[in-house]
Design a protein around this motif. Sequence first.
Motif, PDB file in Angstrom:
ATOM      1  N   TYR A   1       3.751   5.746  -5.494  1.00 30.20           N
ATOM      2  CA  TYR A   1       3.729   5.760  -6.956  1.00 30.20           C
ATOM      3  C   TYR A   1       2.624   6.684  -7.473  1.00 30.20           C
ATOM      4  O   TYR A   1       2.830   7.485  -8.378  1.00 30.20           O
ATOM      5  CB  TYR A   1       3.535   4.337  -7.485  1.00 30.20           C
ATOM      6  CG  TYR A   1       3.433   4.259  -8.983  1.00 30.20           C
ATOM      7  CD1 TYR A   1       4.569   4.315  -9.781  1.00 30.20           C
ATOM      8  CD2 TYR A   1       2.196   4.123  -9.614  1.00 30.20           C
ATOM      9  CE1 TYR A   1       4.478   4.250 -11.165  1.00 30.20           C
ATOM     10  CE2 TYR A   1       2.088   4.051 -10.991  1.00 30.20           C
ATOM     11  CZ  TYR A   1       3.233   4.121 -11.757  1.00 30.20           C
ATOM     12  OH  TYR A   1       3.133   4.065 -13.126  1.00 30.20           O
ATOM     13  N   GLU A   2       1.421   6.586  -6.869  1.00 28.56           N
ATOM     14  CA  GLU A   2       0.295   7.397  -7.322  1.00 28.56           C
ATOM     15  C   GLU A   2       0.501   8.885  -7.046  1.00 28.56           C
ATOM     16  O   GLU A   2       0.033   9.730  -7.806  1.00 28.56           O
ATOM     17  CB  GLU A   2      -0.997   6.907  -6.665  1.00 28.56           C
ATOM     18  CG  GLU A   2      -1.451   5.563  -7.198  1.00 28.56           C
ATOM     19  CD  GLU A   2      -2.699   5.022  -6.522  1.00 28.56           C
ATOM     20  OE1 GLU A   2      -3.208   5.661  -5.585  1.00 28.56           O
ATOM     21  OE2 GLU A   2      -3.150   3.943  -6.929  1.00 28.56           O
TER      22      GLU A   2
ATOM     23  N   SER B   1       8.635   7.051   2.790  1.00 27.70           N
ATOM     24  CA  SER B   1       8.774   7.834   4.021  1.00 27.70           C
ATOM     25  C   SER B   1       7.948   9.110   3.957  1.00 27.70           C
ATOM     26  O   SER B   1       7.326   9.513   4.953  1.00 27.70           O
ATOM     27  CB  SER B   1      10.243   8.196   4.267  1.00 27.70           C
ATOM     28  OG  SER B   1      11.002   7.049   4.520  1.00 27.70           O
ATOM     29  N   GLU B   2       7.926   9.746   2.792  1.00 26.61           N
ATOM     30  CA  GLU B   2       7.115  10.955   2.635  1.00 26.61           C
ATOM     31  C   GLU B   2       5.632  10.638   2.773  1.00 26.61           C
ATOM     32  O   GLU B   2       4.873  11.431   3.339  1.00 26.61           O
ATOM     33  CB  GLU B   2       7.394  11.615   1.285  1.00 26.61           C
ATOM     34  CG  GLU B   2       8.757  12.258   1.206  1.00 26.61           C
ATOM     35  CD  GLU B   2       9.078  12.773  -0.172  1.00 26.61           C
ATOM     36  OE1 GLU B   2       9.259  13.996  -0.297  1.00 26.61           O
ATOM     37  OE2 GLU B   2       9.135  11.962  -1.125  1.00 26.61           O
ATOM     38  N   VAL B   3       5.209   9.485   2.279  1.00 27.62           N
ATOM     39  CA  VAL B   3       3.814   9.064   2.412  1.00 27.62           C
ATOM     40  C   VAL B   3       3.469   8.896   3.885  1.00 27.62           C
ATOM     41  O   VAL B   3       2.413   9.350   4.347  1.00 27.62           O
ATOM     42  CB  VAL B   3       3.538   7.760   1.632  1.00 27.62           C
ATOM     43  CG1 VAL B   3       2.143   7.229   1.924  1.00 27.62           C
ATOM     44  CG2 VAL B   3       3.726   7.975   0.136  1.00 27.62           C
ATOM     45  N   VAL B   4       4.364   8.277   4.648  1.00 22.70           N
ATOM     46  CA  VAL B   4       4.122   8.078   6.082  1.00 22.70           C
ATOM     47  C   VAL B   4       4.032   9.428   6.784  1.00 22.70           C
ATOM     48  O   VAL B   4       3.122   9.655   7.599  1.00 22.70           O
ATOM     49  CB  VAL B   4       5.229   7.198   6.705  1.00 22.70           C
ATOM     50  CG1 VAL B   4       5.117   7.171   8.218  1.00 22.70           C
ATOM     51  CG2 VAL B   4       5.155   5.785   6.137  1.00 22.70           C
ATOM     52  N   ARG B   5       4.951  10.350   6.480  1.00 15.42           N
ATOM     53  CA  ARG B   5       4.909  11.674   7.111  1.00 15.42           C
ATOM     54  C   ARG B   5       3.620  12.411   6.763  1.00 15.42           C
ATOM     55  O   ARG B   5       2.995  13.043   7.619  1.00 15.42           O
ATOM     56  CB  ARG B   5       6.136  12.498   6.710  1.00 15.42           C
ATOM     57  CG  ARG B   5       7.409  12.002   7.367  1.00 15.42           C
ATOM     58  CD  ARG B   5       8.555  12.987   7.197  1.00 15.42           C
ATOM     59  NE  ARG B   5       9.017  13.087   5.822  1.00 15.42           N
ATOM     60  CZ  ARG B   5       9.973  12.329   5.287  1.00 15.42           C
ATOM     61  NH1 ARG B   5      10.556  11.392   6.010  1.00 15.42           N
ATOM     62  NH2 ARG B   5      10.340  12.494   4.040  1.00 15.42           N
TER      63      ARG B   5
ATOM     64  N   GLU C   1       7.994  14.905 -12.590  1.00 17.68           N
ATOM     65  CA  GLU C   1       8.894  15.932 -12.060  1.00 17.68           C
ATOM     66  C   GLU C   1       9.412  15.597 -10.662  1.00 17.68           C
ATOM     67  O   GLU C   1      10.461  16.068 -10.257  1.00 17.68           O
ATOM     68  CB  GLU C   1       8.188  17.296 -11.996  1.00 17.68           C
ATOM     69  CG  GLU C   1       7.755  17.836 -13.336  1.00 17.68           C
ATOM     70  CD  GLU C   1       6.425  17.247 -13.803  1.00 17.68           C
ATOM     71  OE1 GLU C   1       5.593  16.883 -12.957  1.00 17.68           O
ATOM     72  OE2 GLU C   1       6.245  17.134 -15.030  1.00 17.68           O
ATOM     73  N   ARG C   2       8.641  14.807  -9.906  1.00 18.35           N
ATOM     74  CA  ARG C   2       9.025  14.543  -8.515  1.00 18.35           C
ATOM     75  C   ARG C   2       8.562  13.173  -8.075  1.00 18.35           C
ATOM     76  O   ARG C   2       7.373  12.855  -8.123  1.00 18.35           O
ATOM     77  CB  ARG C   2       8.408  15.594  -7.596  1.00 18.35           C
ATOM     78  CG  ARG C   2       8.857  15.469  -6.155  1.00 18.35           C
ATOM     79  CD  ARG C   2       8.425  16.693  -5.358  1.00 18.35           C
ATOM     80  NE  ARG C   2       8.942  16.784  -4.036  1.00 18.35           N
ATOM     81  CZ  ARG C   2       8.724  15.937  -3.028  1.00 18.35           C
ATOM     82  NH1 ARG C   2       8.000  14.872  -3.213  1.00 18.35           N
ATOM     83  NH2 ARG C   2       9.229  16.142  -1.833  1.00 18.35           N
ATOM     84  N   LEU C   3       9.524  12.359  -7.645  1.00 20.13           N
ATOM     85  CA  LEU C   3       9.202  11.051  -7.102  1.00 20.13           C
ATOM     86  C   LEU C   3       8.950  11.187  -5.607  1.00 20.13           C
ATOM     87  O   LEU C   3       9.688  11.875  -4.907  1.00 20.13           O
ATOM     88  CB  LEU C   3      10.348  10.065  -7.347  1.00 20.13           C
ATOM     89  CG  LEU C   3      10.640   9.732  -8.806  1.00 20.13           C
ATOM     90  CD1 LEU C   3      11.847   8.813  -8.891  1.00 20.13           C
ATOM     91  CD2 LEU C   3       9.423   9.085  -9.454  1.00 20.13           C
ATOM     92  N   ILE C   4       7.910  10.552  -5.119  1.00 20.26           N
ATOM     93  CA  ILE C   4       7.550  10.595  -3.706  1.00 20.26           C
ATOM     94  C   ILE C   4       8.008   9.290  -3.064  1.00 20.26           C
ATOM     95  O   ILE C   4       7.742   8.201  -3.578  1.00 20.26           O
ATOM     96  CB  ILE C   4       6.019  10.760  -3.541  1.00 20.26           C
ATOM     97  CG1 ILE C   4       5.530  12.015  -4.263  1.00 20.26           C
ATOM     98  CG2 ILE C   4       5.625  10.773  -2.077  1.00 20.26           C
ATOM     99  CD1 ILE C   4       6.083  13.306  -3.749  1.00 20.26           C
TER     100      ILE C   4
ATOM    101  N   LEU D   1       0.830  -1.212   0.000  1.00 23.57           N
ATOM    102  CA  LEU D   1       0.000   0.000   0.000  1.00 23.57           C
ATOM    103  C   LEU D   1       0.860   1.256   0.000  1.00 23.57           C
ATOM    104  O   LEU D   1       0.549   2.229  -0.702  1.00 23.57           O
ATOM    105  CB  LEU D   1      -0.927   0.015   1.222  1.00 23.57           C
ATOM    106  CG  LEU D   1      -2.145  -0.892   1.161  1.00 23.57           C
ATOM    107  CD1 LEU D   1      -2.852  -0.920   2.520  1.00 23.57           C
ATOM    108  CD2 LEU D   1      -3.106  -0.424   0.080  1.00 23.57           C
ATOM    109  N   LEU D   2       1.924   1.244   0.782  1.00 21.56           N
ATOM    110  CA  LEU D   2       2.847   2.389   0.801  1.00 21.56           C
ATOM    111  C   LEU D   2       3.469   2.607  -0.568  1.00 21.56           C
ATOM    112  O   LEU D   2       3.536   3.736  -1.067  1.00 21.56           O
ATOM    113  CB  LEU D   2       3.965   2.153   1.818  1.00 21.56           C
ATOM    114  CG  LEU D   2       3.750   2.628   3.234  1.00 21.56           C
ATOM    115  CD1 LEU D   2       4.932   2.241   4.105  1.00 21.56           C
ATOM    116  CD2 LEU D   2       3.520   4.109   3.288  1.00 21.56           C
TER     117      LEU D   2
END
Length: 73
Positions: free
Chosen positions: A26-27, A38-42, A32-35, A20-21
Amino acid sequence: MPKKERKRLQVVISEEQDALLTKTAYELSSPERLISKSEVVRLAIEKIAKELGEGEELSEYRALLDADDLRDD
């Protein structure tokens, strides 16, 4: 400018939660910017804290935490 100091947290997650993370990162990413995961968790932490501050029902979160797939072993 000094780098912002961050605390590190290690948690154990299931393969399904990791998937899921990965899917969410990915979504949210763009060419221009990969997420990162860790950013998803924050982002999720900030979103939950904001919703709780706005009076979101605790019972909904407690029900999610009581679900077998989120329970700590």
